[in-house]
Scaffold this motif. Sequence first.
Motif, PDB file in Angstrom:
ATOM      1  N   PRO A 150       0.795  -1.247   0.000  1.00 35.49           N
ATOM      2  CA  PRO A 150       0.000   0.000   0.000  1.00 35.49           C
ATOM      3  C   PRO A 150       0.817   1.282   0.000  1.00 35.49           C
ATOM      4  O   PRO A 150       0.248   2.361  -0.142  1.00 35.49           O
ATOM      5  N   GLU A 151       2.156   1.190   0.185  1.00 38.83           N
ATOM      6  CA  GLU A 151       2.958   2.414   0.162  1.00 38.83           C
ATOM      7  C   GLU A 151       3.135   2.952  -1.253  1.00 38.83           C
ATOM      8  O   GLU A 151       3.689   4.030  -1.464  1.00 38.83           O
ATOM      9  N   PHE A 152       2.674   2.158  -2.225  1.00 39.09           N
ATOM     10  CA  PHE A 152       2.857   2.567  -3.621  1.00 39.09           C
ATOM     11  C   PHE A 152       1.520   2.573  -4.359  1.00 39.09           C
ATOM     12  O   PHE A 152       0.621   1.804  -4.034  1.00 39.09           O
ATOM     13  N   ARG A 153       1.458   3.440  -5.356  1.00 36.22           N
ATOM     14  CA  ARG A 153       0.303   3.423  -6.253  1.00 36.22           C
ATOM     15  C   ARG A 153       0.829   3.165  -7.664  1.00 36.22           C
ATOM     16  O   ARG A 153       2.007   3.425  -7.967  1.00 36.22           O
ATOM     17  N   ILE A 154      -0.050   2.652  -8.521  1.00 36.43           N
ATOM     18  CA  ILE A 154       0.351   2.269  -9.882  1.00 36.43           C
ATOM     19  C   ILE A 154      -0.202   3.300 -10.870  1.00 36.43           C
ATOM     20  O   ILE A 154      -1.392   3.616 -10.837  1.00 36.43           O
ATOM     21  N   VAL A 155       0.680   3.788 -11.729  1.00 32.84           N
ATOM     22  CA  VAL A 155       0.256   4.773 -12.746  1.00 32.84           C
ATOM     23  C   VAL A 155       0.447   4.150 -14.130  1.00 32.84           C
ATOM     24  O   VAL A 155       1.529   3.655 -14.452  1.00 32.84           O
ATOM     25  N   GLN A 156      -0.612   4.181 -14.933  1.00 35.86           N
ATOM     26  CA  GLN A 156      -0.546   3.579 -16.278  1.00 35.86           C
ATOM     27  C   GLN A 156      -0.274   4.631 -17.345  1.00 35.86           C
ATOM     28  O   GLN A 156      -0.855   5.711 -17.305  1.00 35.86           O
ATOM     29  N   SER A 157       0.581   4.303 -18.306  1.00 44.59           N
ATOM     30  CA  SER A 157       0.746   5.200 -19.452  1.00 44.59           C
ATOM     31  C   SER A 157       1.048   4.381 -20.706  1.00 44.59           C
ATOM     32  O   SER A 157       1.886   3.476 -20.672  1.00 44.59           O
ATOM     33  N   ALA A 158       0.338   4.717 -21.773  1.00 44.35           N
ATOM     34  CA  ALA A 158       0.532   4.001 -23.042  1.00 44.35           C
ATOM     35  C   ALA A 158       1.615   4.688 -23.864  1.00 44.35           C
ATOM     36  O   ALA A 158       1.743   5.923 -23.823  1.00 44.35           O
ATOM     37  N   ASP A 159       2.385   3.903 -24.586  1.00 45.42           N
ATOM     38  CA  ASP A 159       3.411   4.445 -25.472  1.00 45.42           C
ATOM     39  C   ASP A 159       2.731   5.253 -26.588  1.00 45.42           C
ATOM     40  O   ASP A 159       1.723   4.814 -27.149  1.00 45.42           O
ATOM     41  N   GLU A 160       3.296   6.436 -26.894  1.00 45.31           N
ATOM     42  CA  GLU A 160       2.649   7.296 -27.907  1.00 45.31           C
ATOM     43  C   GLU A 160       2.668   6.665 -29.295  1.00 45.31           C
ATOM     44  O   GLU A 160       1.680   6.709 -30.035  1.00 45.31           O
ATOM     45  N   GLU A 161       3.796   6.043 -29.628  1.00 39.99           N
ATOM     46  CA  GLU A 161       3.916   5.469 -30.967  1.00 39.99           C
ATOM     47  C   GLU A 161       3.264   4.086 -31.056  1.00 39.99           C
ATOM     48  O   GLU A 161       2.650   3.726 -32.068  1.00 39.99           O
TER      49      GLU A 161
END
Length: 187
Positions: A150-161
């Motif tokens: 729980p000390e961390f949160r997950i952030v999603q990001s898609a590759d632009e290309e």
Amino acid sequence: MSHRESRRFLAKELAVAAAAYQVTVVIPHCAECAKPCCRLDPLVLELDWKQLKALWQLEESRTAFDRRLCSGKGPEEIRAGDGLYYAHGKVCPAYDDAHRSCRVYDQELKPSGCSDFPVYEDRGSVVADLRCEAVDLEALAAWIARAVGPEFRIVQSADEEFPFLVTLSVKRVAGAATISKRLRLPK
Ligand code: SF4
Ligand code: SF4
């Protein structure tokens, strides 16, 4: 633990979590997959010369093969570049279509890209390739979140290309270290 050590520790945790996801969720699905990645469409397989020679059962020297490839008489699914070879558009010769399995599964010969696909740790994050139908992004994010705590949160990001490549980054929750320290204080 120094900042660098804790980043390294976290990267190891993520690599273990990614490998466990592959074993538990992805591999059991391979036998019933509608678009097996080993058919190399749309995927591209990166190989070194040793792997190419063995998997494609080439008899000639590398120089002779390169010459043949350059003259347009090589296997049409192979391209060369930067000292490596890339196979695309034809089923990998190591793929056993009848049993839906890899004939070099446990062997050193298997390209590292095969082991990494579709979920792997990369520079302290987890990358998921959504071209694999077994990957459920939300479930994977929850899987990683459970692994790091729980000390961390997950952030999603898609590759632009290449938007089918999604990076799951792990960010420390603001104040989490302070909370942990406080909890460790004697009453
Ligand atoms: S695309 Fe995914 S589920 Fe299909 S064979 Fe490859 S790893 Fe297995
Ligand atoms: S080497 Fe094995 S895992 Fe890799 S593409 Fe070929 S059959 Fe699939």
